[in-house]
Design an enzyme around this catalytic site. Structure first.
Site, PDB file in Angstrom:
ATOM      1  N   TYR A  52       0.851  -1.198   0.000  1.00 57.28           N
ATOM      2  CA  TYR A  52       0.000   0.000   0.000  1.00 57.28           C
ATOM      3  C   TYR A  52       0.883   1.243   0.000  1.00 57.28           C
ATOM      4  CZ  TYR A  52      -3.474   3.430   1.645  1.00 57.28           C
ATOM      5  OH  TYR A  52      -4.298   4.527   1.781  1.00 57.28           O
ATOM      6  N   ASP A  59       9.290   2.610   0.423  1.00 61.41           N
ATOM      7  CA  ASP A  59       8.234   3.295   1.158  1.00 61.41           C
ATOM      8  C   ASP A  59       8.414   2.924   2.635  1.00 61.41           C
ATOM      9  OD1 ASP A  59       5.934   4.002   2.501  1.00 61.41           O
ATOM     10  OD2 ASP A  59       4.602   3.582   0.808  1.00 61.41           O
ATOM     11  N   LYS A  92       4.431   8.938   9.107  1.00 57.00           N
ATOM     12  CA  LYS A  92       3.977   8.341  10.377  1.00 57.00           C
ATOM     13  C   LYS A  92       4.872   8.593  11.595  1.00 57.00           C
ATOM     14  CE  LYS A  92       1.104   4.660   8.294  1.00 57.00           C
ATOM     15  NZ  LYS A  92      -0.283   4.978   8.571  1.00 57.00           N
TER      16      LYS A  92
HETATM   17  N1  PMP Z   1       2.618   4.021   2.633  1.00 57.92           N
HETATM   18  C1  PMP Z   1       2.406   3.052   3.534  1.00 57.92           C
HETATM   19  C2  PMP Z   1       3.333   1.884   3.571  1.00 57.92           C
HETATM   20  C3  PMP Z   1       1.340   3.160   4.427  1.00 57.92           C
HETATM   21  O1  PMP Z   1       1.117   2.168   5.320  1.00 57.92           O
HETATM   22  C4  PMP Z   1       0.509   4.305   4.371  1.00 57.92           C
HETATM   23  C5  PMP Z   1      -0.653   4.507   5.355  1.00 57.92           C
HETATM   24  N2  PMP Z   1      -1.007   3.469   6.142  1.00 57.92           N
HETATM   25  C6  PMP Z   1       0.760   5.270   3.396  1.00 57.92           C
HETATM   26  C7  PMP Z   1       1.820   5.105   2.549  1.00 57.92           C
HETATM   27  C8  PMP Z   1      -0.113   6.483   3.276  1.00 57.92           C
HETATM   28  O2  PMP Z   1       0.155   7.369   4.297  1.00 57.92           O
HETATM   29  P1  PMP Z   1      -0.928   8.486   4.725  1.00 57.92           P
HETATM   30  O3  PMP Z   1      -2.058   7.745   5.355  1.00 57.92           O
HETATM   31  O4  PMP Z   1      -0.172   9.377   5.664  1.00 57.92           O
HETATM   32  O5  PMP Z   1      -1.331   9.198   3.492  1.00 57.92           O
END
Ligand code: PMP
Length: 434
Positions: free
Chosen positions: A142, A244, A272
């Site tokens: 994701y 990521d 995060k």
């Molecule tokens: N990349 C990863 C691996 C994630 O787990 C998430 C959100 N859980 C995101 C991107 C997206 O981040 P945001 O919710 O801050 O847009």
């Protein structure tokens, strides 16, 4: 436990806010999405007066638990100078020096407010750098909710194509026409499959994006040598390797998975856990990869980047951790390890099949008779997600909050041994009932 007031507020919210929530995954909390009054350290208190040990932890940002005093104080002090300048401030330079100490990939940086935004920027950088159109994205990973990336996150296998020719499956309605055209979907942790893709389309591939530890399905670790193999393949074909690290960054180690696993990508995104709960995200890339942003041929904007609230939170977080980096992550790993072992033991005693996978500071639970899950398709075929929903609902009813949407547990530095012992004992009681 009684959730009467949450039910009442959720009913009211549904008439005011689409679906009653402002992020879709929150609807998965059962028996009802809870309304909270207060949160501190490892605990949250809802509007019905219930006390929860929380492992959702904002889905990752609350590395120090809820409402860390030292971060809040730094933010209050920082914002006295002003909040959004749409101009430069010295703190941006000062904090970036700290970030460069923290992250193995030494490069140029850009800030934003969320993981989704910064993932989209990473793709733009990769395409801008090489002029090539295609990005390899792995099934089950994701990277936020942007149109050009939200494909094949949890695809039903009957629509996802064979392993050798995976098909991009949109995760949502409303996508722009053709938004999958720049994507090649591949199985993760399978170097031979990626080699075949590069043989076929190597001169079209701008970059390969991945979660270096698969944090959105079963918390799967990369096979030994896999990350280095992908890095070598990318280098040979002139594509950028993008990590990521939105979940892993500042969580599994200060520098994230690249530090823990010893493979440094060309580009990495963080969000995060980097700023103690405040909205901060960043892209780091090798200087040559970032050149198109530096010279303006690739555009990047953002009204709020990087405001004094987020920067003060980031600065306080880094200073706090870097005062004793080894001690901080040693403690987080010990707590995570204790909880993971305790849950495995509780499952054994209860005669259940709870599977616990992950590096420690975060991990994922599932129900499976397999000893390990090693890719998304195994996850889809062999994990009983309905049973996991009953597990999370049962845990919530006994004062332990975990996510039924992602099944991901986040350890905070303020979780106590008592929290962990209570969690294990509640898990035993709930597992026996399933
Ligand atoms: N990349 C990863 C691996 C994630 O787990 C998430 C959100 N859980 C995101 C991107 C997206 O981040 P945001 O919710 O801050 O847009």
């Amino acid at each position: 436990m009684d959730f009467a007031r949450s039910r009442e507020l959720f009913g009211e919210a549904n008439d005011l806010i689409a679906g009653g929530v402002s992020s879709q995954v929150r609807r998965t909390e059962l028996p009802v999405p809870l309304f909270f009054e207060r949160a501190e350290g490892g605990h949250m208190w809802d509007v019905d007066g219930n006390d929860f040990i929380d492992y959702i932890m904002g889905r990752g940002p609350n590395l120090f638990g809820h409402a860390p005093r030292f971060v809040i104080d730094a933010v209050i002090a920082g914002m006295q100078r002003g909040v959004v300048f749409s101009g430069q401030h010295e703190q941006e330079v000062r904090v970036t020096k700290l970030v460069r100490e923290a992250v193995p990939l030494k490069g140029l940086i850009r800030y934003a407010s969320s993981g989704t935004e910064i993932d989209l920027l990473a793709l733009r950088v990769a395409r801008g750098h090489s002029g090539r159109p295609m990005i390899v994205k792995f099934e089950g990973h994701y990277h936020g909710w942007g149109d050009t990336l939200q494909y094949s996150v949890k695809p039903p296998l009957d629509r996802a194509g064979p392993e050798e020719a995976m098909v991009p499956v949109p995760s949502t309605g409303g996508m722009a026409p053709g938004s999958d055209q720049g994507l090649i979907i591949a199985p993760w942790n399978n170097l031979a499959a990626l080699e075949r893709i590069f043989q076929r389309q190597g001169d079209e591939i701008a970059g390969v994006i991945m979660e270096p530890i698969m944090g959105n399905a079963n918390c799967i670790m990369p096979r030994p040598g896999y990350l280095q193999g992908v890095k070598d393949l990318c280098a040979r074909h002139g594509a950028l390797l993008i990590f990521d690290e939105v979940i892993t960054g500042f969580r599994v180690a200060l520098g994230g998975a690249q530090e823990l696993l010893g493979v440094v990508p060309d580009v990495a995104v963080y969000a995060k856990a980097m700023a103690g709960g405040f909205p901060q995200a960043m892209l780091i890339g090798r200087a040559d990869a970032m050149q198109p942003i530096a010279d303006g041929t690739v555009d990047h904007g953002g009204t709020y980047n990087p405001n004094t609230i987020a920067m003060s939170a980031l600065e306080a977080s880094l200073e706090h951790i870097m005062a004793d980096t080894d001690g901080f992550y040693g403690d987080l790993n010990t707590k995570g390890g204790q909880l993971m072992d305790g849950l495995r033991d509780a499952s054994r005693r209860a005669g259940s099949n709870l599977l616990v996978q992950g590096p420690g500071p975060f991990f994922i639970t599932s129900f499976s008779d397999r000893p390990e899950i090693t890719d998304y398709r195994e996850h889809a075929l062999y994990c009983d997600s309905e049973k996991h929903v009953r597990f999370t609902t049962g845990m919530l009813g006994h004062g332990v909050r975990i996510s039924s949407g992602t099944s991901r547990w986040h350890i905070a530095s303020t979780h106590t041994d008592g929290d962990i012992d209570t969690t294990v004992s509640v898990a035993y009681d709930v597992l026996r009932t399933l």
